[in-house]
Enzyme design. Structure first.
Site, mmCIF file in Angstrom:
data_model
loop_
_atom_site.group_PDB
_atom_site.id
_atom_site.type_symbol
_atom_site.label_atom_id
_atom_site.label_comp_id
_atom_site.label_asym_id
_atom_site.label_seq_id
_atom_site.Cartn_x
_atom_site.Cartn_y
_atom_site.Cartn_z
ATOM 1 N N LYS A 177 1.968 -6.188 -5.171
ATOM 2 C CA LYS A 177 2.173 -5.254 -4.052
ATOM 3 C C LYS A 177 3.483 -5.642 -3.376
ATOM 4 C CE LYS A 177 -0.499 -3.024 -0.358
ATOM 5 N NZ LYS A 177 -0.306 -1.633 -0.737
ATOM 6 N N SER A 178 4.576 -5.180 -3.979
ATOM 7 C CA SER A 178 5.896 -5.592 -3.497
ATOM 8 C C SER A 178 6.414 -4.592 -2.470
ATOM 9 C CB SER A 178 6.877 -5.686 -4.663
ATOM 10 O OG SER A 178 7.418 -4.407 -4.955
#
Ligand code: PMP
Length: 295
Positions: free
Chosen positions: A151-152
């Site tokens: 989850k960048s």
């Protein structure tokens, strides 16, 4: 009560919470984040969100400067300091301040900030009538480029898909992987109901493994449904009896239509409604008490 934001160990008034223009989170989307929800004084699945945050950070070789229990306290403290019992929490860790080059090794300490806010829910109408989806032409980032389970802060792939959704006047969009299998939606996971079974894309389709997805899998199994994780194409969605999305904000949101075609009866299905009620029961009792953080 005026809102406060946690930034690098301190709680400061929201207007004073600032990050540098040299922060690589801003310059390159180099960082990771979580969206977490609190219900009635309890943070839902906080440990699972922290596990995903630290796994995402490892996925981009980013060392988080707080231990997991320090991070847990920081989250609880931020919610408590804002006097919230129901909240949406955004927890962000960036690569920190660097120069104008990409090289993350030139960055100093990572920047950590936590915003505790209220949640923007889908209108009740959505749960009564169901969402209208399109299939996006933008393909979900392949795991060989950037693992979608990280989850960048780099959400441009999803944002381009979301623009297609907006241009089509729809509510959400289905993203396929490079092989044409259904991966997920732009900011939610996807489930189908077929012949009484509940089906969701398996992780190898390439998606963010949602905390809500995992909770819904649990809830569906506990309710006695066969739950399958499988690779499937768009045709399976179009011919499903029911379809719904899951996410921290959406919880379980029914889908009535995909690419103009009605799904099942074209109304929220009975199993979707049953699972949503069971999920809400879970969120009402399960979670880390916020008071734990204010001590
Ligand atoms: N997929 C994507 C791309 C997301 O950004 C999200 C989070 N909004 C989800 C799925 C759902 O994850 P969660 O249930 O953990 O909110």
């Amino acid at each position: 009560m005026s809102s406060v934001v946690y930034i690098d160990g301190e709680l400061v008034p929201a207007g004073e919470a600032k990050v540098s223009v040299y922060d690589h989170g801003l310059l390159y989307g180099d960082g990771v984040f979580e969206g977490i929800r609190a219900y009635n004084g309890r943070v839902f699945r906080l440990q699972e969100h922290l596990d995903r945050l630290y796994a995402s950070a490892r996925g981009i070789q980013l060392g988080i400067p707080l231990s997991m229990s320090e991070m847990e306290s920081a989250v609880l403290r931020t919610i408590a300091a804002n006097g919230l019992t129901d909240a949406y929490v955004r927890l962000v860790v960036t690569r920190g301040i660097g120069d104008l080059g990409l090289d993350p090794r030139k960055c100093g300490a990572p920047t950590v900030f936590i915003i505790a806010s209220t949640i923007q829910l889908y209108p009740v109408e959505v749960y009564r009538a169901g969402l209208r989806l399109i299939t996006c032409r933008t393909v979900r980032t392949p795991p060989s480029s950037l693992d979608p389970s990280v989850k960048s802060l780099n959400y441009l792939n999803n944002i381009l898909a979301k623009l297609e959704v907006a241009q089509a006047g729809a509510d959400e969009g289905i993203m396929l992987n490079q092989e044409g299998y259904v991966a997920e939606c732009t900011a939610d996971n996807l489930f189908l109901v077929r012949a009484g079974e509940v089906v969701t894309p398996s992780p190898e389709a390439g998606m963010l493994i949602g905390v809500t997805r995992n909770a819904v899998i649990e809830v569906a199994r506990a309710a006695g449904y066969v739950l399958r994780e499988a690779l499937f194409r768009l045709g399976e969605v179009l011919t499903a009896d029911e379809c719904f999305l899951t996410g921290t904000g959406a919880e379980i949101a029914p889908v009535r239509e995909v690419d103009g075609q009605a799904i099942g009866s074209g109304k929220p299905g009975p199993i979707t409604n049953e699972l949503h009620a069971a999920f809400q029961e879970l969120t009402a009792r399960d979670g880390t008490p916020i008071e734990a953080g204010s001590r």
